[in-house]
Write a protein that holds these residues in place. Sequence first.
Motif, short mmCIF file in Angstrom:
data_model
loop_
_atom_site.label_atom_id
_atom_site.label_comp_id
_atom_site.label_asym_id
_atom_site.label_seq_id
_atom_site.Cartn_x
_atom_site.Cartn_y
_atom_site.Cartn_z
N LEU A 1 -55.02 52.52 35.80
CA LEU A 1 -54.96 51.56 36.90
C LEU A 1 -53.81 50.56 36.68
O LEU A 1 -53.05 50.25 37.59
CB LEU A 1 -56.30 50.82 36.97
CG LEU A 1 -56.70 50.23 38.32
CD1 LEU A 1 -56.60 51.26 39.41
CD2 LEU A 1 -58.12 49.67 38.24
N ALA B 1 -51.17 51.12 34.74
CA ALA B 1 -49.92 51.89 34.84
C ALA B 1 -49.55 52.06 36.31
O ALA B 1 -48.39 51.89 36.70
CB ALA B 1 -50.09 53.24 34.15
N ALA B 2 -50.56 52.38 37.14
CA ALA B 2 -50.30 52.58 38.57
C ALA B 2 -49.79 51.29 39.19
O ALA B 2 -48.84 51.29 39.98
CB ALA B 2 -51.57 53.06 39.26
N MET B 3 -50.43 50.17 38.83
CA MET B 3 -50.03 48.91 39.44
C MET B 3 -48.60 48.52 39.06
O MET B 3 -47.80 48.15 39.93
CB MET B 3 -50.99 47.78 39.04
CG MET B 3 -50.68 46.52 39.81
SD MET B 3 -51.71 45.14 39.33
CE MET B 3 -50.92 44.67 37.83
N MET C 1 -58.40 42.98 40.22
CA MET C 1 -57.24 43.87 40.15
C MET C 1 -56.64 44.04 41.55
O MET C 1 -55.41 44.08 41.70
CB MET C 1 -57.72 45.22 39.63
CG MET C 1 -56.62 46.15 39.23
SD MET C 1 -55.99 45.65 37.63
CE MET C 1 -54.86 46.99 37.34
N MET D 1 -52.87 43.15 42.48
CA MET D 1 -52.02 44.21 43.04
C MET D 1 -51.44 43.76 44.38
O MET D 1 -50.28 44.03 44.69
CB MET D 1 -52.88 45.45 43.25
CG MET D 1 -52.18 46.75 43.11
SD MET D 1 -53.43 48.03 43.33
CE MET D 1 -52.83 49.29 42.28
N VAL E 1 -51.30 59.32 37.89
CA VAL E 1 -50.51 58.15 38.26
C VAL E 1 -49.15 58.53 38.85
O VAL E 1 -48.69 57.93 39.83
CB VAL E 1 -50.31 57.23 37.03
CG1 VAL E 1 -49.31 56.13 37.32
CG2 VAL E 1 -51.66 56.62 36.63
N LEU F 1 -47.52 57.28 42.38
CA LEU F 1 -46.22 56.61 42.52
C LEU F 1 -45.33 57.34 43.51
O LEU F 1 -44.58 56.72 44.27
CB LEU F 1 -45.53 56.50 41.16
CG LEU F 1 -46.26 55.63 40.13
CD1 LEU F 1 -45.45 55.52 38.85
CD2 LEU F 1 -46.56 54.25 40.69
#
Lengths: 104, 208
Positions: free
Chosen positions: A3, A5-7, B25, B29, B52, B56
């Motif tokens: 999470l 890393a994704a952010m 979070m 974000m 991930v 992306l």
Amino acid sequence: MSLWAAMIGMTLVTFALRASFLLLPPGVETPEVVRRGLRYVPAAVLTAIWAPELVFHGNDLQFSLENERLLAGAVAIAVAWRTRLTFATIISGLVALHLFAWLI
Amino acid sequence: MLLGVAPFGLITGVAMVASGIPAAMAVLMSITVFAGASMIASAQLLGSGTPVLLVLFATLFINLRFMMYSASMRPHFAHAPLRWRLAVGYLVADNVCGLSLGRFADHPEDPAKLEFFLGVGLVIWIVWQLAAAAGAAIGAGLPAAWRLEFAAPLAFIAMSVPFIRDRAMLAAALASGVTVVLAHGLPLRLAVPLAALTGIGAGLALRK
């Protein structure tokens, strides 16, 4: 962990896209074909995001008048076209969704 | 415009928490990424266990339109100091750029373009963050029977339809919509980038 890393990744990717042309030195020219192609990006990308939400239920294609999401989407498109107002589009689409769900 | 920002921010907050992102979070974000469409899509992908890198990649395509906004802002801000260009870059978003481009088209010689952009951007940023935080706090608390998840595609309809002002733009949207439906079965969520490229190609082919 993924999470975070994704952010971090999303932050970097998104900022790079936003800042891209603003950070080029003043003398640099943008190639004509890139500028022309970029014009169509919002219409093409945004449509690709919402279109499946109207016609798919999971992996089933439901292209029929018994699909209330498709009908409500058509109402929202008409309202967006006429008014260009985000708020009016969302409200009319949600009202239409419940109305069609009740009728069907 | 503000009337549209608040519900979309709220939906984004709700959708992220509903996909399994912790509320704190989601708020963080929302501040660092500040791009609703990609955050809703990414939260869904992360919630379903997508790697991930793919998340992306999806973010890159969904937010590719910011590059177009960045290019259209460049003529107005190319000579501003770097720190202000970075600030403008961070605030590039659909409605901020929509309002600014409209204003700059009406007042091409306005000496206060930077102030206008930053002012609009800051107001929209604050409204957005408050709405997204409220959405994250409400989270899964809203009744599922309201079907508010449908507000996300509706917000995207509201953002995309006003772009359609000529034949080429209509072709871009139609080609993209048809492609994304036909390509739905492709692995790795390739349907969206494929549809985007097809749409751009159709627009370029039909332009005057």
